[in-house]
Scaffold this motif. Structure first.
Motif, PDB file in Angstrom:
ATOM      1  N   SER A  85      85.181  68.183  34.312  1.00  0.00           N
ATOM      2  CA  SER A  85      86.183  67.839  35.309  1.00  0.00           C
ATOM      3  C   SER A  85      85.916  68.683  36.556  1.00  0.00           C
ATOM      4  N   GLN A  86      85.923  68.037  37.733  1.00  0.00           N
ATOM      5  CA  GLN A  86      85.690  68.757  38.979  1.00  0.00           C
ATOM      6  C   GLN A  86      86.773  68.425  39.995  1.00  0.00           C
ATOM      7  N   LYS A  87      87.085  69.435  40.802  1.00  0.00           N
ATOM      8  CA  LYS A  87      88.033  69.257  41.895  1.00  0.00           C
ATOM      9  C   LYS A  87      87.306  69.616  43.184  1.00  0.00           C
ATOM     10  N   VAL A 100      85.714  73.050  44.574  1.00  0.00           N
ATOM     11  CA  VAL A 100      86.725  74.102  44.506  1.00  0.00           C
ATOM     12  C   VAL A 100      86.908  74.598  43.076  1.00  0.00           C
ATOM     13  N   ASP A 101      86.935  73.669  42.126  1.00  0.00           N
ATOM     14  CA  ASP A 101      87.202  74.040  40.740  1.00  0.00           C
ATOM     15  C   ASP A 101      86.389  73.134  39.822  1.00  0.00           C
ATOM     16  N   GLN A 102      85.949  73.714  38.712  1.00  0.00           N
ATOM     17  CA  GLN A 102      85.210  72.934  37.716  1.00  0.00           C
ATOM     18  C   GLN A 102      85.607  73.425  36.331  1.00  0.00           C
ATOM     19  N   GLN A 103      85.948  72.501  35.466  1.00  0.00           N
ATOM     20  CA  GLN A 103      86.309  72.813  34.084  1.00  0.00           C
ATOM     21  C   GLN A 103      85.367  72.052  33.168  1.00  0.00           C
ATOM     22  N   ILE A 104      84.790  72.743  32.206  1.00  0.00           N
ATOM     23  CA  ILE A 104      83.912  72.098  31.232  1.00  0.00           C
ATOM     24  C   ILE A 104      84.416  72.438  29.843  1.00  0.00           C
ATOM     25  N   LEU A 105      84.781  71.402  29.106  1.00  0.00           N
ATOM     26  CA  LEU A 105      85.180  71.561  27.713  1.00  0.00           C
ATOM     27  C   LEU A 105      83.948  71.247  26.874  1.00  0.00           C
ATOM     28  N   ALA A 106      83.498  72.214  26.094  1.00  0.00           N
ATOM     29  CA  ALA A 106      82.318  72.030  25.246  1.00  0.00           C
ATOM     30  C   ALA A 106      82.754  72.006  23.792  1.00  0.00           C
ATOM     31  N   ILE A 107      82.337  70.972  23.082  1.00  0.00           N
ATOM     32  CA  ILE A 107      82.613  70.847  21.646  1.00  0.00           C
ATOM     33  C   ILE A 107      81.263  70.964  20.933  1.00  0.00           C
ATOM     34  N   THR A 122      84.553  77.602  33.195  1.00  0.00           N
ATOM     35  CA  THR A 122      85.025  77.343  34.551  1.00  0.00           C
ATOM     36  C   THR A 122      83.880  77.549  35.530  1.00  0.00           C
ATOM     37  N   LEU A 123      84.179  77.376  36.789  1.00  0.00           N
ATOM     38  CA  LEU A 123      83.183  77.534  37.841  1.00  0.00           C
ATOM     39  C   LEU A 123      82.645  78.964  37.881  1.00  0.00           C
TER      40      LEU A 123
END
Length: 167
Positions: A85-87, A100-107, A122-123
């Protein structure tokens, strides 16, 4: 008592100053109205309720049913699903977007296809990579055709020599 008469004379130079001031105020107000900051949300938005449905020990199928198709996958040591997800923001319509923001969910899955670990990045956790163009920044220089010709070392110079029929 008598009437007082005031005669105000506006000279040409005063008229130019007043018109320049009025123009500056109009441009400033016009540009301040154009300052509309846009915010763009791209990618997967993590739903905490859906994430709670995939604890450690869940199957790959359960992850796909709860979280959906991942943004990308990796298969180095074991399989990993990445939900990215990126903002991004842009102050003016013609400007380039800024991350501005980046979220990475790793499974992370083990060799049996069972969730071994979940991680949120996160970023600030790492280097930004461009998942759209699928390119990774590398070291070194990119030379133009003319720069390669003038450098005389290989690639383009040999190509030109071959085209012109030289040895």
């Amino acid at each position: 008592m008598g009437d007082v008469c005031v005669d105000i004379r506006i000279f040409k130079s005063d008229r130019k100053l007043l018109s320049a001031t009025a123009l500056a105020v109009a441009v400033t107000l016009g540009l301040s109205a154009c300052q509309t900051s846009e915010v763009f949300h791209n990618g997967y938005v993590v739903d905490q309720a859906a994430l709670d449905l995939v604890p450690v020990g869940s199957s790959r199928e359960q992850v796909l049913l709860s979280l959906g198709t991942p943004s990308t996958t990796a298969t180095f040591d074991g399989e990993v699903f990445y939900y990215i997800s990126q903002k991004r923001t842009r102050t003016v319509a013609f400007m380039k977007q800024r991350l501005v923001d980046q979220q990475i969910l790793a499974i992370y899955f083990d060799k049996d296809g069972v969730v071994a670990q979940r991680a949120n990045y996160t970023l600030q956790d790492g280097k930004v990579f461009d998942s759209i163009s699928r390119t990774t920044p590398t070291g070194g220089r990119d030379l133009t055709f003319l720069q390669q010709l003038l450098a005389g070392g290989g690639g383009a110079a040999n190509s030109v020599r071959n085209i012109l029929g030289g040895q």
